[in-house]
Motif scaffolding. Structure first.
Motif, short mmCIF file in Angstrom:
data_model
loop_
_atom_site.label_atom_id
_atom_site.label_comp_id
_atom_site.label_asym_id
_atom_site.label_seq_id
_atom_site.Cartn_x
_atom_site.Cartn_y
_atom_site.Cartn_z
N ASN A 141 0.85 -1.19 0.00
CA ASN A 141 0.00 0.00 0.00
C ASN A 141 0.88 1.23 0.00
N CYS A 142 0.37 2.32 -0.54
CA CYS A 142 1.07 3.60 -0.54
C CYS A 142 0.03 4.68 -0.27
N VAL A 143 0.14 5.32 0.90
CA VAL A 143 -0.89 6.24 1.34
C VAL A 143 -0.24 7.55 1.79
N VAL A 144 -0.91 8.65 1.49
CA VAL A 144 -0.49 9.97 1.95
C VAL A 144 -1.39 10.39 3.10
N TYR A 145 -0.78 10.90 4.17
CA TYR A 145 -1.54 11.40 5.32
C TYR A 145 -1.23 12.88 5.50
N ARG A 146 -2.27 13.63 5.73
CA ARG A 146 -2.13 15.05 6.03
C ARG A 146 -2.88 15.36 7.32
N GLY A 147 -2.13 15.82 8.31
CA GLY A 147 -2.76 16.08 9.59
C GLY A 147 -3.37 14.85 10.22
N GLY A 148 -2.84 13.69 9.92
CA GLY A 148 -3.35 12.44 10.45
C GLY A 148 -4.51 11.86 9.69
N GLY A 184 -6.01 7.98 -2.75
CA GLY A 184 -4.85 7.24 -3.21
C GLY A 184 -4.18 7.86 -4.42
N PRO A 185 -2.86 8.07 -4.37
CA PRO A 185 -2.13 8.59 -5.52
C PRO A 185 -1.92 7.52 -6.57
N ALA A 186 -1.58 7.96 -7.76
CA ALA A 186 -1.37 7.01 -8.86
C ALA A 186 -0.03 6.31 -8.77
N SER A 187 0.96 6.92 -8.10
CA SER A 187 2.29 6.34 -8.02
C SER A 187 2.96 6.79 -6.73
N VAL A 188 4.08 6.15 -6.43
CA VAL A 188 4.83 6.52 -5.23
C VAL A 188 5.40 7.93 -5.38
N HIS A 189 5.88 8.25 -6.58
CA HIS A 189 6.43 9.59 -6.82
C HIS A 189 5.36 10.66 -6.59
N GLU A 190 4.16 10.41 -7.04
CA GLU A 190 3.08 11.38 -6.83
C GLU A 190 2.74 11.49 -5.35
N ALA A 191 2.81 10.37 -4.62
CA ALA A 191 2.54 10.40 -3.19
C ALA A 191 3.55 11.28 -2.47
N VAL A 229 4.22 10.18 3.82
CA VAL A 229 3.87 9.01 3.01
C VAL A 229 4.16 7.75 3.81
N TRP A 230 3.24 6.80 3.77
CA TRP A 230 3.49 5.48 4.35
C TRP A 230 3.44 4.47 3.21
N LEU A 231 4.61 3.94 2.88
CA LEU A 231 4.74 2.96 1.81
C LEU A 231 5.03 1.60 2.43
N GLY A 232 4.19 0.63 2.12
CA GLY A 232 4.37 -0.73 2.63
C GLY A 232 4.79 -1.68 1.52
N LEU A 233 5.85 -2.44 1.77
CA LEU A 233 6.38 -3.41 0.79
C LEU A 233 6.44 -4.79 1.42
N GLY A 245 11.58 8.73 8.12
CA GLY A 245 12.21 10.00 7.82
C GLY A 245 11.29 11.14 8.20
N PRO A 246 11.68 12.37 7.88
CA PRO A 246 10.85 13.52 8.24
C PRO A 246 9.47 13.50 7.59
N ARG A 247 9.39 12.94 6.36
CA ARG A 247 8.11 12.98 5.64
C ARG A 247 7.69 11.62 5.09
N PHE A 248 8.25 10.55 5.61
CA PHE A 248 7.91 9.24 5.05
C PHE A 248 8.13 8.12 6.06
N VAL A 249 7.40 7.04 5.82
CA VAL A 249 7.60 5.76 6.51
C VAL A 249 7.59 4.69 5.44
N VAL A 250 8.62 3.88 5.40
CA VAL A 250 8.69 2.74 4.48
C VAL A 250 8.81 1.48 5.32
N THR A 251 7.83 0.61 5.25
CA THR A 251 7.86 -0.66 5.97
C THR A 251 8.09 -1.78 4.97
N VAL A 252 9.04 -2.65 5.31
CA VAL A 252 9.37 -3.79 4.46
C VAL A 252 9.15 -5.05 5.30
#
Length: 363
Positions: free
Chosen positions: A36-43, A48-55, A67-71, A144-151
């Motif tokens: 999943n790839c989700v953008v959160y603003r203010g919680g 859903g964005p079309a791509s990770v880059h757009e997220a 951004v919370w990207l799950g792999l 990171g400051p603006r992202f979470v990547v879970t693998v």
């Protein structure tokens, strides 16, 4: 409700929630590797964005966005673009792709790389010498400051229910990636508690069988296999203590001060788990030694019985051997009552020898 109350509520709800694997194609429109790839603003979750880059672009346009990207088990080629996009360190990327890492926390600039070993209990109808009791996997978290990547590696440990419960608590998600990291750590440790309770039931069953006077069928292979599974569990839980302590106390880490304090609660739960695992390991050692001692005692009892009967049989063997030498001049050889005398001597001697062994507990 206070923030700690919210965090604990999320943990309880996650434990009760139905295990939904978001890596399933029906729940993952982005493919089997990208869960999943989700953008959160203010919680609050955004469309859903079309791509990770757009997220990433959408998250960068908001002060409280991330951004919370799950792999799930990405290949090196698949993870290369993600690593370049988020600026992940090559050493951390290598660990995330190949897995089989010890629990740890490493900091690369403003990016925190955390490794958690996940454990699940394998249900079985009967514990055997080859039964799998616990199954382990891994969850790597880049924050990171603006992202979470879970693998995630392994067939269990899905973060789907946790993600859904966090989304129902926007105040928590408003804290950013640090809140996600805490929720993952709390989720992993809570699973440790569940597995520890289930393993303890298996240990109790083996212990009861070993010390049951009516049941002498305990298999040492079962005890040894259970000990191996407990050691695997121990390797997953015990090394996590130092990383959690760092997340709870290191002011130089990217974890926000508001969230840092709540890692102490997770560390306290982990301490309970490690104490229980250590006690279970020691108990299995005692059970195994007790079982081996019982086997030794049983063998000694068998040897004493064999020795006692051999001593009894030696009497008629000796008497019959003497009178079977066929010498011409032997005492009582032509005596009328010689046969009855010899038989009586054998019976009386065997009776008293048997009685002596019986009194001494050899028979």
């Amino acid at each position: 409700m206070s923030m700690v109350g919210n965090l604990r509520k999320v943990a309880r709800l996650a434990r009760r929630a139905r295990r939904v694997d978001l890596s399933h194609p029906a729940r993952s429109p982005l493919g089997s590797t990208v869960v999943n790839c989700v953008v959160y603003r203010g919680g609050v979750r955004q469309e859903g964005p079309a791509s990770v880059h757009e997220a990433v672009r959408l998250a960068a346009g908001h002060r409280d966005g991330f951004v919370w990207l799950g792999l799930h088990e990405p290949a090196a080629e698949q993870f290369a673009d993600v690593a370049e996009l988020f600026g992940l360190h090559p050493l951390a990327v290598e660990d995330a792709v190949h897995a089989h890492q010890r629990p740890k926390v490493e900091q690369y600039g403003d990016v925190l790389f955390s490794v958690f070993k996940t454990v699940t209990y394998v249900e079985h109808a009967e514990l055997t010498a080859t039964s799998e009791v616990v199954d382990t996997g891994e969850i790597m978290v880049f924050t990171g400051p603006r992202f979470v990547v879970t693998v995630r590696h392994g067939s269990h440990g899905s973060l789907g229910p946790l993600r859904e419960e966090l989304e129902s608590q926007p105040r928590l998600l408003a804290e950013g990636p640090s809140a996600v990291l805490h929720a993952v750590a709390d989720h992993v440790v809570d699973e440790f508690l569940t597995v520890a309770a289930a393993v303890q039931d298996d240990i109790d069953a083996v212990e009861t069988q070993v010390f049951s006077p009516a049941d002498r069928t305990a298999d040492p292979g079962r005890i040894y296999q259970l000990k191996r599974e407990v050691l695997e569990f121990k390797r997953a839980a015990v090394p996590l203590a130092q990383p959690l302590a760092r997340l709870a106390s290191d002011p130089s880490s990217p974890v926000t001060p508001e969230i840092r304090a709540y890692f102490r609660d997770v560390a306290d739960h982990l301490a309970r788990v490690t104490e229980q695992i250590t006690a279970s390991d020691a108990l299995l050692d005692s059970v195994l030694q007790a079982h081996l001692a019982q086997v030794t005692v049983a063998q000694n009892e068998d040897m004493r019985k064999i020795t006692a009967w051999a001593a009894i049989i030696a009497v008629p063997t000796m008497v019959c051997g003497v009178y079977g030498m066929n010498f011409e001049h032997m005492p009582e050889l032509h005596w009328r009552y010689g046969y009855a005398y010899a038989i009586g001597l054998i019976v009386v001697a065997c009776f008293f020898i048997h009685r002596g062994f019986k009194r001494n507990g050899w028979l």
